[in-house]
Write an enzyme that holds these catalytic residues in place. Structure first.
Site, PDB file in Angstrom:
ATOM      1  N   ASN A   1       0.867  -1.182   0.000  1.00 44.84           N
ATOM      2  CA  ASN A   1       0.000   0.000   0.000  1.00 44.84           C
ATOM      3  C   ASN A   1       0.900   1.227   0.000  1.00 44.84           C
ATOM      4  OD1 ASN A   1      -1.826   2.087   0.510  1.00 44.84           O
ATOM      5  ND2 ASN A   1      -3.062   0.866   1.914  1.00 44.84           N
TER       6      ASN A   1
ATOM      7  N   ARG B   1      -2.394  -2.045  -3.694  1.00 43.89           N
ATOM      8  CA  ARG B   1      -3.511  -1.100  -3.714  1.00 43.89           C
ATOM      9  C   ARG B   1      -3.248  -0.067  -4.802  1.00 43.89           C
ATOM     10  NH1 ARG B   1      -4.137   4.247  -0.494  1.00 43.89           N
ATOM     11  NH2 ARG B   1      -6.212   4.909  -1.138  1.00 43.89           N
TER      12      ARG B   1
ATOM     13  N   HIS C   1     -11.476   5.189  -2.354  1.00 43.90           N
ATOM     14  CA  HIS C   1     -11.431   4.569  -1.018  1.00 43.90           C
ATOM     15  C   HIS C   1     -12.289   3.310  -0.960  1.00 43.90           C
ATOM     16  CE1 HIS C   1     -10.454   8.845   0.468  1.00 43.90           C
ATOM     17  NE2 HIS C   1      -9.334   8.141   0.515  1.00 43.90           N
TER      18      HIS C   1
ATOM     19  N   ARG D   1      -6.448  18.615   0.198  1.00 40.43           N
ATOM     20  CA  ARG D   1      -7.301  18.763  -0.976  1.00 40.43           C
ATOM     21  C   ARG D   1      -8.546  19.559  -0.611  1.00 40.43           C
ATOM     22  NH1 ARG D   1      -7.539  12.566  -2.443  1.00 40.43           N
ATOM     23  NH2 ARG D   1      -6.062  12.360  -0.727  1.00 40.43           N
TER      24      ARG D   1
ATOM     25  N   GLU E   1      -7.453  -2.242   5.046  1.00 44.62           N
ATOM     26  CA  GLU E   1      -7.385  -2.449   3.604  1.00 44.62           C
ATOM     27  C   GLU E   1      -6.547  -3.674   3.260  1.00 44.62           C
ATOM     28  OE1 GLU E   1      -7.669   2.050   1.803  1.00 44.62           O
ATOM     29  OE2 GLU E   1      -5.882   1.527   2.962  1.00 44.62           O
TER      30      GLU E   1
END
Length: 363
Positions: free
Chosen positions: A7, A58, A147, A206, A348
């Protein structure tokens, strides 16, 4: 099958070796070198991971093409490289990790898992932008969502914690990036991110949603270049633009100390978060379960309490003591609330390992 999960984040690579029953066998977080994965450091880290049967990466953007895990070969990698412009902060780093790991473990089967895959079947009314038809027919201009790996894991874990279907579920992945998903019977019916990971909530650096006319004004009337606008919205917006720091821990600490910029920054963040949770509930026709996950969602009780504070009309309410104490998978539902509210640790790695085993036929 022992799966090494890769990841690649903003500053490091999270390596997790998971056994056949998802047990964590080894972990390592080698740093990035100037934004790219160092093959030398990766090789040194992997040297201590014995018995790697497969590798799962990922990848943020799979476009509309990839709806599940994909075996990585030269052709697949090139197709992923072609999506870089849609996720400029994330795709290059993931690709550098893929390139390096394919050289470090050339004989080991490797697959990519996509954050967009969970949202690939969004209903047309949620996926379609109200822009000219000819634009949509010429280019892949749609809402992709992101996500998805974290959202999908949270959906499954919520069902385990509740002992059955969580009903109309809103998952809030709040980290450096942040997004919500509205989920019914395991299917995502709406989400807050869109064509790129820039749309939606206020994030660490962001901006989230801004008026498209503001962007046009900056380009046409203020004399900004496209790269300058992109840099501002992607790397210097969000909490960083509002408070001077992109770390929510600093924002909360300084806001509690009375720092005006951080008070405003936290208020803006929570205002957008509450509004979007309500919008996800509207997409579902109501809400039965709310999940907080991701670094901020798991570790900031102030954010969870602030989000829930004005959602009582939906039936959301928190137990203050449970909220303050929650550190891992926990139920923080208030005694008078109709909506179950959970805090779930984002894993994840588990979701990726399971998807890789399913794709490669491992057990």
């Amino acid at each position: 099958m022992r799966v090494l999960v890769v990841n690649t984040g903003s500053s490091s690579v999270k390596l997790r070796l998971l056994g056949p029953d998802d047990e964590l066998l080894c972990r390592e977080d080698p740093p990035l070198d100037e934004g790219a994965v160092s093959e030398e450091k990766l090789a040194a880290a992997v040297e201590g991971f014995s018995g790697v049967d497969a590798v799962g990466h990922r990848v943020v953007h799979g476009g509309g093409e990839f709806s599940g895990a994909a075996v990585l070969d030269d052709g697949t990698v090139e197709r992923l490289r072609g999506l870089t412009g849609l996720a400029p902060l994330h795709q290059p780093k993931a690709l550098s990790g893929i390139d390096a790991m394919r050289r470090v473990l050339p004989e080991t089967p490797q697959a990519a898992c996509f954050d967009t895959a969970f949202h690939v079947n969004l209903p047309p009314e949620a996926a379609t932008y109200a822009i000219p038809r000819e634009w949509r027919e010429r280019y892949p201009l749609r809402r992709y969502g992101f996500h998805g790996i974290s959202h999908a894991y949270a959906v499954r874990r919520a069902a385990e914690m509740l002992g059955g279907d969580p009903g109309r579920l809103v998952t809030a992945h709040l980290g450096a990036g942040a997004s919500l998903a509205a989920v019914r019977r395991g299917r995502c019916v709406d989400t807050t991110m869109g064509f790129t990971p820039l749309e939606g909530l206020v994030m660490n650096s962001r901006s989230g949603d801004v008026d498209p006319g503001l962007v046009l004004w900056l380009l046409r009337d203020a004399g900004f270049g496209a790269e300058e606008v992109a840099e501002g919205l992607e790397r210097h917006g969000g909490l960083a633009g509002l408070t001077g720091t992109s770390d929510m821990r600093d924002v909360v600490r300084r806001a509690e100390g009375g720092d005006a910029d951080c008070v405003l920054g936290l208020d803006v963040y929570l205002h957008r978060l509450r509004a979007k949770i309500a919008a996800m509930a509207a997409a579902l026709g109501g809400i039965d379960t709310l999940v907080f996950t991701g670094g901020v969602g798991e570790n900031q009780p102030v954010v969870r309490a602030g989000a829930a504070e004005r959602l009582g009309f939906l039936g959301v309410g928190l137990d203050p003591e449970a909220n303050d104490a929650a550190r891992a998978d926990a139920d923080i539902t208030g005694p008078a609330a109709f909506v179950r509210t959970l805090v779930i640790t984002s894993r994840e790695d588990i979701k990726i390992a399971r998807d890789v085993r399913a794709r490669l036929g491992g057990r």
